[in-house]
Enzyme design. Structure first.
Site, PDB file in Angstrom:
ATOM      1  N   TRP A 130       8.223  -3.764   1.009  1.00  0.00           N
ATOM      2  CA  TRP A 130       7.640  -5.089   1.231  1.00  0.00           C
ATOM      3  C   TRP A 130       6.872  -5.519  -0.019  1.00  0.00           C
ATOM      4  O   TRP A 130       6.175  -4.697  -0.629  1.00  0.00           O
ATOM      5  CB  TRP A 130       6.709  -5.063   2.446  1.00  0.00           C
TER       6      TRP A 130
ATOM      7  N   ASP B 153      13.231   1.594   3.031  1.00  0.00           N
ATOM      8  CA  ASP B 153      12.947   0.645   4.112  1.00  0.00           C
ATOM      9  C   ASP B 153      12.905  -0.774   3.548  1.00  0.00           C
ATOM     10  O   ASP B 153      12.048  -1.106   2.730  1.00  0.00           O
ATOM     11  CB  ASP B 153      11.582   0.973   4.751  1.00  0.00           C
TER      12      ASP B 153
ATOM     13  N   TYR C 222      12.056  -9.454   3.580  1.00  0.00           N
ATOM     14  CA  TYR C 222      11.478  -9.045   2.291  1.00  0.00           C
ATOM     15  C   TYR C 222      12.192  -9.710   1.099  1.00  0.00           C
ATOM     16  O   TYR C 222      11.691  -9.659  -0.025  1.00  0.00           O
ATOM     17  CB  TYR C 222      11.512  -7.524   2.097  1.00  0.00           C
TER      18      TYR C 222
ATOM     19  N   LYS D 285      16.085  -5.011   8.806  1.00  0.00           N
ATOM     20  CA  LYS D 285      15.528  -5.558  10.054  1.00  0.00           C
ATOM     21  C   LYS D 285      15.918  -7.015  10.240  1.00  0.00           C
ATOM     22  O   LYS D 285      16.068  -7.746   9.256  1.00  0.00           O
ATOM     23  CB  LYS D 285      13.985  -5.480  10.021  1.00  0.00           C
TER      24      LYS D 285
ATOM     25  N   HIS E  97      12.484  -6.753  13.944  1.00  0.00           N
ATOM     26  CA  HIS E  97      11.270  -6.697  13.124  1.00  0.00           C
ATOM     27  C   HIS E  97       9.998  -6.952  13.942  1.00  0.00           C
ATOM     28  O   HIS E  97       8.951  -6.369  13.678  1.00  0.00           O
ATOM     29  CB  HIS E  97      11.393  -7.753  12.011  1.00  0.00           C
TER      30      HIS E  97
ATOM     31  N   GLN F 153       8.946   1.296  14.722  1.00  0.00           N
ATOM     32  CA  GLN F 153       8.156   1.276  13.481  1.00  0.00           C
ATOM     33  C   GLN F 153       6.945   0.378  13.702  1.00  0.00           C
ATOM     34  O   GLN F 153       7.102  -0.807  14.017  1.00  0.00           O
ATOM     35  CB  GLN F 153       9.039   0.742  12.336  1.00  0.00           C
TER      36      GLN F 153
ATOM     37  N   GLY G 151       5.088   0.127  -6.094  1.00  0.00           N
ATOM     38  CA  GLY G 151       5.965  -0.387  -7.142  1.00  0.00           C
ATOM     39  C   GLY G 151       5.662   0.312  -8.456  1.00  0.00           C
ATOM     40  O   GLY G 151       6.222  -0.043  -9.490  1.00  0.00           O
TER      41      GLY G 151
ATOM     42  N   ILE H  49       4.815   6.271  -6.950  1.00  0.00           N
ATOM     43  CA  ILE H  49       6.024   6.578  -6.163  1.00  0.00           C
ATOM     44  C   ILE H  49       6.224   8.096  -6.159  1.00  0.00           C
ATOM     45  O   ILE H  49       6.479   8.711  -5.117  1.00  0.00           O
ATOM     46  CB  ILE H  49       7.266   5.848  -6.747  1.00  0.00           C
TER      47      ILE H  49
ATOM     48  N   GLU I 255       3.855  10.399  -6.834  1.00  0.00           N
ATOM     49  CA  GLU I 255       2.691  11.002  -6.151  1.00  0.00           C
ATOM     50  C   GLU I 255       2.885  10.999  -4.625  1.00  0.00           C
ATOM     51  O   GLU I 255       2.620  12.005  -3.952  1.00  0.00           O
ATOM     52  CB  GLU I 255       1.453  10.174  -6.528  1.00  0.00           C
TER      53      GLU I 255
HETATM   54  N1  NAP Z   1       7.905  -3.599  10.367  1.00  0.00           N
HETATM   55  C1  NAP Z   1       6.875  -4.267   9.926  1.00  0.00           C
HETATM   56  O1  NAP Z   1       6.426  -5.269  10.527  1.00  0.00           O
HETATM   57  C2  NAP Z   1       6.213  -3.811   8.669  1.00  0.00           C
HETATM   58  C3  NAP Z   1       4.932  -4.311   8.326  1.00  0.00           C
HETATM   59  C4  NAP Z   1       4.328  -3.821   7.178  1.00  0.00           C
HETATM   60  C5  NAP Z   1       4.973  -2.875   6.401  1.00  0.00           C
HETATM   61  N2  NAP Z   1       6.228  -2.422   6.730  1.00  0.00           N
HETATM   62  C6  NAP Z   1       6.952  -1.428   5.888  1.00  0.00           C
HETATM   63  O2  NAP Z   1       6.089  -0.354   5.583  1.00  0.00           O
HETATM   64  C7  NAP Z   1       5.955  -0.231   4.178  1.00  0.00           C
HETATM   65  C8  NAP Z   1       4.590   0.300   3.787  1.00  0.00           C
HETATM   66  O3  NAP Z   1       3.549  -0.527   4.281  1.00  0.00           O
HETATM   67  P1  NAP Z   1       2.682  -1.509   3.345  1.00  0.00           P
HETATM   68  O4  NAP Z   1       3.481  -1.882   2.167  1.00  0.00           O
HETATM   69  O5  NAP Z   1       2.165  -2.569   4.223  1.00  0.00           O
HETATM   70  O6  NAP Z   1       1.408  -0.646   2.943  1.00  0.00           O
HETATM   71  P2  NAP Z   1       1.085   0.851   2.429  1.00  0.00           P
HETATM   72  O7  NAP Z   1       2.313   1.604   2.116  1.00  0.00           O
HETATM   73  O8  NAP Z   1       0.106   1.418   3.401  1.00  0.00           O
HETATM   74  O9  NAP Z   1       0.254   0.536   1.095  1.00  0.00           O
HETATM   75  C9  NAP Z   1       0.820  -0.075  -0.010  1.00  0.00           C
HETATM   76  C10 NAP Z   1      -0.315  -0.388  -0.979  1.00  0.00           C
HETATM   77  O10 NAP Z   1      -0.932   0.818  -1.422  1.00  0.00           O
HETATM   78  C11 NAP Z   1      -0.810   0.938  -2.844  1.00  0.00           C
HETATM   79  N3  NAP Z   1      -0.471   2.343  -3.143  1.00  0.00           N
HETATM   80  C12 NAP Z   1       0.713   2.960  -2.969  1.00  0.00           C
HETATM   81  N4  NAP Z   1       0.634   4.256  -3.313  1.00  0.00           N
HETATM   82  C13 NAP Z   1      -0.623   4.459  -3.731  1.00  0.00           C
HETATM   83  C14 NAP Z   1      -1.295   5.595  -4.230  1.00  0.00           C
HETATM   84  N5  NAP Z   1      -0.682   6.771  -4.339  1.00  0.00           N
HETATM   85  N6  NAP Z   1      -2.607   5.461  -4.593  1.00  0.00           N
HETATM   86  C15 NAP Z   1      -3.237   4.262  -4.475  1.00  0.00           C
HETATM   87  N7  NAP Z   1      -2.643   3.149  -4.003  1.00  0.00           N
HETATM   88  C16 NAP Z   1      -1.348   3.240  -3.631  1.00  0.00           C
HETATM   89  C17 NAP Z   1       0.304  -0.010  -3.248  1.00  0.00           C
HETATM   90  O11 NAP Z   1       0.104  -0.511  -4.556  1.00  0.00           O
HETATM   91  P3  NAP Z   1       1.184  -0.278  -5.748  1.00  0.00           P
HETATM   92  O12 NAP Z   1       2.496  -0.858  -5.284  1.00  0.00           O
HETATM   93  O13 NAP Z   1       0.580  -1.018  -6.883  1.00  0.00           O
HETATM   94  O14 NAP Z   1       1.258   1.207  -5.976  1.00  0.00           O
HETATM   95  C18 NAP Z   1       0.160  -1.121  -2.210  1.00  0.00           C
HETATM   96  O15 NAP Z   1      -0.843  -2.034  -2.598  1.00  0.00           O
HETATM   97  C19 NAP Z   1       6.232  -1.655   3.684  1.00  0.00           C
HETATM   98  O16 NAP Z   1       6.475  -1.723   2.307  1.00  0.00           O
HETATM   99  C20 NAP Z   1       7.400  -2.011   4.552  1.00  0.00           C
HETATM  100  O17 NAP Z   1       8.581  -1.389   4.077  1.00  0.00           O
HETATM  101  C21 NAP Z   1       6.830  -2.866   7.863  1.00  0.00           C
END
Ligand code: NAP
Length: 263
Positions: A15, A38, A43, A68, A101, A151, A222, A227, A229
């Site tokens: 996302w 995912d 997206y 989705k 979704h 999910q 990103g 990624i 880590e």
């Molecule tokens: N089904 C749904 O309705 C739904 C809703 C939300 C999300 N999703 C899915 O779930 C995935 C993950 O959720 P999310 O993107 O909301 O949030 P997340 O994975 O909890 O957090 C992503 C955030 O954390 C940062 N981050 C990543 N790795 C890190 C690290 N090792 N140390 C510090 N910061 C870090 C990222 O920044 P950088 O990119 O700068 O590293 C980004 O700002 C989404 O991308 C999507 O595929 C689905």
């Protein structure tokens, strides 16, 4: 999963990754060992995800891809068309998992009928739901096809125990989105202390917590270093006490939306 195929317990979320950034992130993730991506029609990056997978040279069958159906694509006919459109953008004949979704009140039942057809026609190896809370799951309890996966937002600060329990009863895999709480709690002292003890980062502790609870985790990044880590989580284990401490952080803190409102 209950439909017969397996889902890798760790994947990369995409996302907010668009265009070249989506392509590069997926290429890098595949290079460092991820085999689960995912994405979603919403997206706007399915084409780049498909392109990155093809460019990786890794056989398509070795990579698990989820997409989705978005809200404005719901309903029986519309969802069938949406699935075809997603496959076209991805450049695939099938996906590994196709999810509803969001449980749109007026459309979700019809959309679920379409998901059963998508499964039957082999356009998805498994079908499931997203953001389904207990009331939404109950609607599907008698269906011919049970979702393979649900999910939803899940991290130590938001643990919808009733949903987790109902999923377990229905043999639905629990997949945690926003497992890092979108980075908003990275400075949390409790998590940082546990991380320091293991020589790991807070992000790795959050992911490890989910893995040890047998949740599928899909952290998004990103950034190439992050990624890597986020996947380096298989060489340590949290103790039972640490797991309990993290479980105690639950404060019903949503970083996204609260789907119980979509009754
Ligand atoms: N089904 C749904 O309705 C739904 C809703 C939300 C999300 N999703 C899915 O779930 C995935 C993950 O959720 P999310 O993107 O909301 O949030 P997340 O994975 O909890 O957090 C992503 C955030 O954390 C940062 N981050 C990543 N790795 C890190 C690290 N090792 N140390 C510090 N910061 C870090 C990222 O920044 P950088 O990119 O700068 O590293 C980004 O700002 C989404 O991308 C999507 O595929 C689905």
């Amino acid at each position: 999963m209950n439909h017969g195929s397996s889902i890798p317990i760790l994947g990369i979320g995409t996302w907010q990754l668009q265009g070249r950034r989506a392509y590069e992130a997926v290429r890098h993730a595949l290079k460092v060992g991820y085999r689960h991506i995912d994405t979603a029609s919403m997206y706007g990056n399915e084409s780049e995800v498909g392109e990155a997978i093809r460019a990786s040279g890794i056989p398509r069958d070795d990579i698990f891809v989820t997409t989705k159906v978005w809200n404005d694509e719901q309903g029986y006919d519309a969802a069938l068309r949406a699935c075809d459109a997603s496959l076209k953008r991805l450049g695939f004949t099938s996906v590994d998992l196709y999810l509803i979704h969001w449980p749109v009140r007026t459309k979700r039942k019809e959309t679920w009928r379409a998901m059963a057809r998508v499964l039957k026609e082999g356009k998805a190896r498994a079908v499931g739901v997203s953001n389904y809370m207990v009331a939404h799951l109950e609607e599907l309890a008698g269906s011919a096809v049970t979702p393979a996966v649900n999910q939803f937002e899940l991290h130590p600060w938001l643990q919808p125990r009733d949903v987790i329990e109902r999923c377990r009863q229905m043999k639905i895999v629990v997949e945690a989105y926003s497992p890092l709480a979108r980075g908003r709690k990275m400075k949390d002292k409790t998590v940082a202390e546990i991380a320091a003890k293991h020589g790991k980062t807070s992000a790795q502790v959050l992911i490890r917590w989910g893995l040890q609870r047998e949740f599928v985790e899909i952290p998004k990044s990103g950034d190439p270093a992050r990624i890597g880590e986020n996947a380096d989580v298989f060489d340590f284990a949290l103790t039972a006490t640490e797991m309990k401490t993290l479980e105690g952080l639950d404060e019903q803190y949503h970083v996204t939306w609260d789907p119980t409102r979509e009754a």
